[in-house]
Write a protein that holds these residues in place. Structure first.
Motif, PDB file in Angstrom:
ATOM      1  N   ILE A  39     -54.206 -64.557 -30.185  1.00  0.00           N
ATOM      2  CA  ILE A  39     -55.084 -64.015 -29.370  1.00  0.00           C
ATOM      3  C   ILE A  39     -56.565 -64.668 -29.745  1.00  0.00           C
ATOM      4  CG2 ILE A  39     -56.615 -62.153 -28.792  1.00  0.00           C
ATOM      5  CD1 ILE A  39     -54.310 -60.312 -29.090  1.00  0.00           C
ATOM      6  N   GLU A  40     -57.346 -65.240 -28.924  1.00  0.00           N
ATOM      7  CA  GLU A  40     -58.453 -65.779 -29.084  1.00  0.00           C
ATOM      8  C   GLU A  40     -59.790 -64.753 -28.614  1.00  0.00           C
ATOM      9  OE1 GLU A  40     -59.117 -69.332 -27.452  1.00  0.00           O
ATOM     10  OE2 GLU A  40     -57.508 -70.568 -28.614  1.00  0.00           O
ATOM     11  N   GLY A  41     -60.721 -64.944 -29.738  1.00  0.00           N
ATOM     12  CA  GLY A  41     -61.801 -64.009 -29.285  1.00  0.00           C
ATOM     13  C   GLY A  41     -63.225 -64.406 -30.077  1.00  0.00           C
ATOM     14  N   GLN A  42     -64.259 -63.832 -29.958  1.00  0.00           N
ATOM     15  CA  GLN A  42     -65.470 -64.125 -30.345  1.00  0.00           C
ATOM     16  C   GLN A  42     -65.780 -63.151 -31.909  1.00  0.00           C
ATOM     17  OE1 GLN A  42     -67.635 -66.393 -29.590  1.00  0.00           O
ATOM     18  NE2 GLN A  42     -66.262 -66.999 -28.010  1.00  0.00           N
ATOM     19  N   ASN A  43     -64.816 -62.021 -31.672  1.00  0.00           N
ATOM     20  CA  ASN A  43     -64.923 -60.823 -32.859  1.00  0.00           C
ATOM     21  C   ASN A  43     -63.741 -61.152 -33.867  1.00  0.00           C
ATOM     22  OD1 ASN A  43     -64.954 -58.803 -34.453  1.00  0.00           O
ATOM     23  ND2 ASN A  43     -66.291 -57.813 -33.282  1.00  0.00           N
ATOM     24  N   PRO A  44     -63.598 -61.670 -34.892  1.00  0.00           N
ATOM     25  CA  PRO A  44     -62.346 -61.610 -35.786  1.00  0.00           C
ATOM     26  C   PRO A  44     -61.628 -60.523 -36.056  1.00  0.00           C
ATOM     27  CG  PRO A  44     -64.607 -62.345 -36.943  1.00  0.00           C
ATOM     28  CD  PRO A  44     -64.938 -62.215 -35.701  1.00  0.00           C
ATOM     29  N   ALA A  45     -62.593 -59.507 -36.389  1.00  0.00           N
ATOM     30  CA  ALA A  45     -62.085 -58.198 -36.555  1.00  0.00           C
ATOM     31  C   ALA A  45     -61.407 -57.593 -35.437  1.00  0.00           C
ATOM     32  CB  ALA A  45     -63.079 -57.096 -37.224  1.00  0.00           C
ATOM     33  N   GLN A  46     -61.979 -57.695 -34.395  1.00  0.00           N
ATOM     34  CA  GLN A  46     -61.525 -57.217 -33.185  1.00  0.00           C
ATOM     35  C   GLN A  46     -60.102 -57.680 -32.722  1.00  0.00           C
ATOM     36  OE1 GLN A  46     -63.957 -57.106 -29.882  1.00  0.00           O
ATOM     37  NE2 GLN A  46     -62.566 -56.370 -28.369  1.00  0.00           N
ATOM     38  N   ILE A  47     -60.102 -59.037 -32.795  1.00  0.00           N
ATOM     39  CA  ILE A  47     -58.898 -59.616 -32.190  1.00  0.00           C
ATOM     40  C   ILE A  47     -57.726 -59.586 -33.461  1.00  0.00           C
ATOM     41  CG2 ILE A  47     -59.983 -61.270 -30.725  1.00  0.00           C
ATOM     42  CD1 ILE A  47     -59.591 -63.641 -33.206  1.00  0.00           C
ATOM     43  N   ILE A  75     -48.925 -65.239 -40.672  1.00  0.00           N
ATOM     44  CA  ILE A  75     -50.351 -64.382 -40.497  1.00  0.00           C
ATOM     45  C   ILE A  75     -51.434 -65.476 -40.633  1.00  0.00           C
ATOM     46  CG2 ILE A  75     -51.525 -62.378 -40.592  1.00  0.00           C
ATOM     47  CD1 ILE A  75     -49.171 -60.839 -41.825  1.00  0.00           C
ATOM     48  N   GLN A  76     -52.149 -65.405 -39.322  1.00  0.00           N
ATOM     49  CA  GLN A  76     -53.125 -66.374 -39.699  1.00  0.00           C
ATOM     50  C   GLN A  76     -54.540 -66.036 -38.920  1.00  0.00           C
ATOM     51  OE1 GLN A  76     -53.036 -70.539 -37.860  1.00  0.00           O
ATOM     52  NE2 GLN A  76     -53.516 -71.267 -39.898  1.00  0.00           N
ATOM     53  N   LEU A  77     -55.770 -66.141 -39.570  1.00  0.00           N
ATOM     54  CA  LEU A  77     -56.895 -65.890 -38.530  1.00  0.00           C
ATOM     55  C   LEU A  77     -57.708 -67.234 -38.900  1.00  0.00           C
ATOM     56  CD1 LEU A  77     -58.870 -64.239 -36.939  1.00  0.00           C
ATOM     57  CD2 LEU A  77     -59.799 -63.428 -39.297  1.00  0.00           C
ATOM     58  N   ARG A  78     -58.199 -68.090 -38.065  1.00  0.00           N
ATOM     59  CA  ARG A  78     -58.713 -69.347 -38.275  1.00  0.00           C
ATOM     60  C   ARG A  78     -59.764 -69.381 -37.267  1.00  0.00           C
ATOM     61  NH1 ARG A  78     -54.279 -70.992 -35.133  1.00  0.00           N
ATOM     62  NH2 ARG A  78     -54.840 -72.099 -33.236  1.00  0.00           N
ATOM     63  N   PRO A  79     -61.232 -70.015 -37.579  1.00  0.00           N
ATOM     64  CA  PRO A  79     -62.141 -70.300 -36.811  1.00  0.00           C
ATOM     65  C   PRO A  79     -61.884 -71.382 -35.961  1.00  0.00           C
ATOM     66  CG  PRO A  79     -62.756 -70.880 -39.022  1.00  0.00           C
ATOM     67  CD  PRO A  79     -61.470 -70.442 -39.016  1.00  0.00           C
ATOM     68  N   ASN A  80     -62.443 -71.611 -34.661  1.00  0.00           N
ATOM     69  CA  ASN A  80     -62.140 -72.732 -33.698  1.00  0.00           C
ATOM     70  C   ASN A  80     -63.521 -73.345 -33.514  1.00  0.00           C
ATOM     71  OD1 ASN A  80     -59.474 -72.176 -33.570  1.00  0.00           O
ATOM     72  ND2 ASN A  80     -60.147 -70.704 -32.063  1.00  0.00           N
ATOM     73  N   TYR A  81     -63.877 -74.822 -33.902  1.00  0.00           N
ATOM     74  CA  TYR A  81     -65.202 -75.486 -33.880  1.00  0.00           C
ATOM     75  C   TYR A  81     -65.183 -76.434 -32.737  1.00  0.00           C
ATOM     76  CZ  TYR A  81     -65.928 -73.404 -38.413  1.00  0.00           C
ATOM     77  OH  TYR A  81     -65.995 -72.442 -39.434  1.00  0.00           O
ATOM     78  N   SER A  82     -66.316 -76.659 -32.177  1.00  0.00           N
ATOM     79  CA  SER A  82     -66.379 -77.971 -31.210  1.00  0.00           C
ATOM     80  C   SER A  82     -67.426 -78.885 -31.970  1.00  0.00           C
ATOM     81  CB  SER A  82     -67.205 -77.560 -29.917  1.00  0.00           C
ATOM     82  OG  SER A  82     -68.367 -76.755 -30.280  1.00  0.00           O
ATOM     83  N   THR A  94     -59.162 -67.634 -33.873  1.00  0.00           N
ATOM     84  CA  THR A  94     -57.681 -67.276 -33.263  1.00  0.00           C
ATOM     85  C   THR A  94     -57.053 -66.684 -34.192  1.00  0.00           C
ATOM     86  OG1 THR A  94     -57.674 -69.255 -31.979  1.00  0.00           O
ATOM     87  CG2 THR A  94     -55.695 -68.547 -32.391  1.00  0.00           C
ATOM     88  N   ALA A  95     -56.485 -65.459 -33.821  1.00  0.00           N
ATOM     89  CA  ALA A  95     -55.440 -64.732 -34.660  1.00  0.00           C
ATOM     90  C   ALA A  95     -54.106 -64.746 -34.343  1.00  0.00           C
ATOM     91  CB  ALA A  95     -56.038 -63.036 -34.787  1.00  0.00           C
TER      92      ALA A  95
END
Length: 218
Positions: A39-47, A75-82, A94-95
């Motif tokens: 799942i992708e989202g703005q809030n890491p804790a929420q996703i 299991i992974q939680l990573r930030p996505n950058y432009s 992305t979680a």
């Protein structure tokens, strides 16, 4: 009178060396699956929380179907950058939670459908293989075929030359390989989101190959 030296002559052993091949095809009966939730989202804790909830439901479905070798593989939680003008800007997160399991081929299609219905968003791989017992039995049959093939080759050559095989001098068992699992293409997001009544899965067959080399005296 000097005694003449006696030179012993070594007897030349005439042999022919042949290599036989054997192939045994066996049906695949086991499916190994790797799938999960992403799942992708703005809030890491929420996703991360949403992934955890979906994965819990996913695991319940898998356990209710009595799958084997169920385990978490990632299991992974990573930030996505432009990147614009050499500047990095955070876009979202992305979680991911990935699990793997084994099950009978007959039920893997319905299990895939159930997992998608409870929130799975990724099916990374599905591979098919035979049981260890079936592979072991096929290896023995393939070695027997390879041995018979080597004997047939030797007999054909010697018969053409009006020679007679006597005995096997050496045997080199090159082995019977373990077949690689058959892979099915991973499903795309489009396929996962479509309303599919049932996912058809056909396992196919695996080839077990063996090689035996014989040295035969004639």
């Amino acid at each position: 009178m000097l005694a003449s030296p006696v030179i012993a002559q070594e007897q030349v052993v005439k042999t022919i060396t042949v290599t036989g091949q054997g192939i045994e095809s066996i049906a695949t009966t086991i499916a190994t699956v790797q799938l999960g939730v992403e799942i992708e989202g703005q809030n890491p804790a929420q996703i991360q929380q949403e992934v955890a909830e979906r994965t819990t439901a996913l695991l319940e479905i898998l356990r209710s179907n009595n799958v084997n070798k169920l385990q978490t593989t990632g299991i992974q939680l990573r930030p996505n950058y432009s990147y614009n003008d050499n500047r990095r800007q955070l876009v979202n997160y992305t979680a991911t939670n990935i699990v793997s399991f084994e099950t009978d081929i007959e039920q893997v299609g319905s299990i895939l459908d159930e997992t998608v219905n409870v929130g799975a968003t990724r099916i990374d791989s599905v591979s098919f293989s035979a049981t260890e017992m079936a592979i072991s039995q096929a290896q023995s049959r393939a070695l027997e075929k390879a041995t018979n093939d080597a004997q047939r080759q030797a007999q054909a050559v010697l018969r053409a030359l009006n020679l007679t095989p006597q005995e096997v001098i050496t045997i080199n068992v090159n082995g019977a390989n373990t077949p690689r699992p058959l892979m099915m293409e991973s499903m795309s997001d489009r396929a996962l989101s479509s309303n599919i009544a049932s996912t058809p899965v056909v396992g196919g067959e695996q080839d077990v190959r063996a090689s035996v080399t014989l040295q035969i005296r004639y």
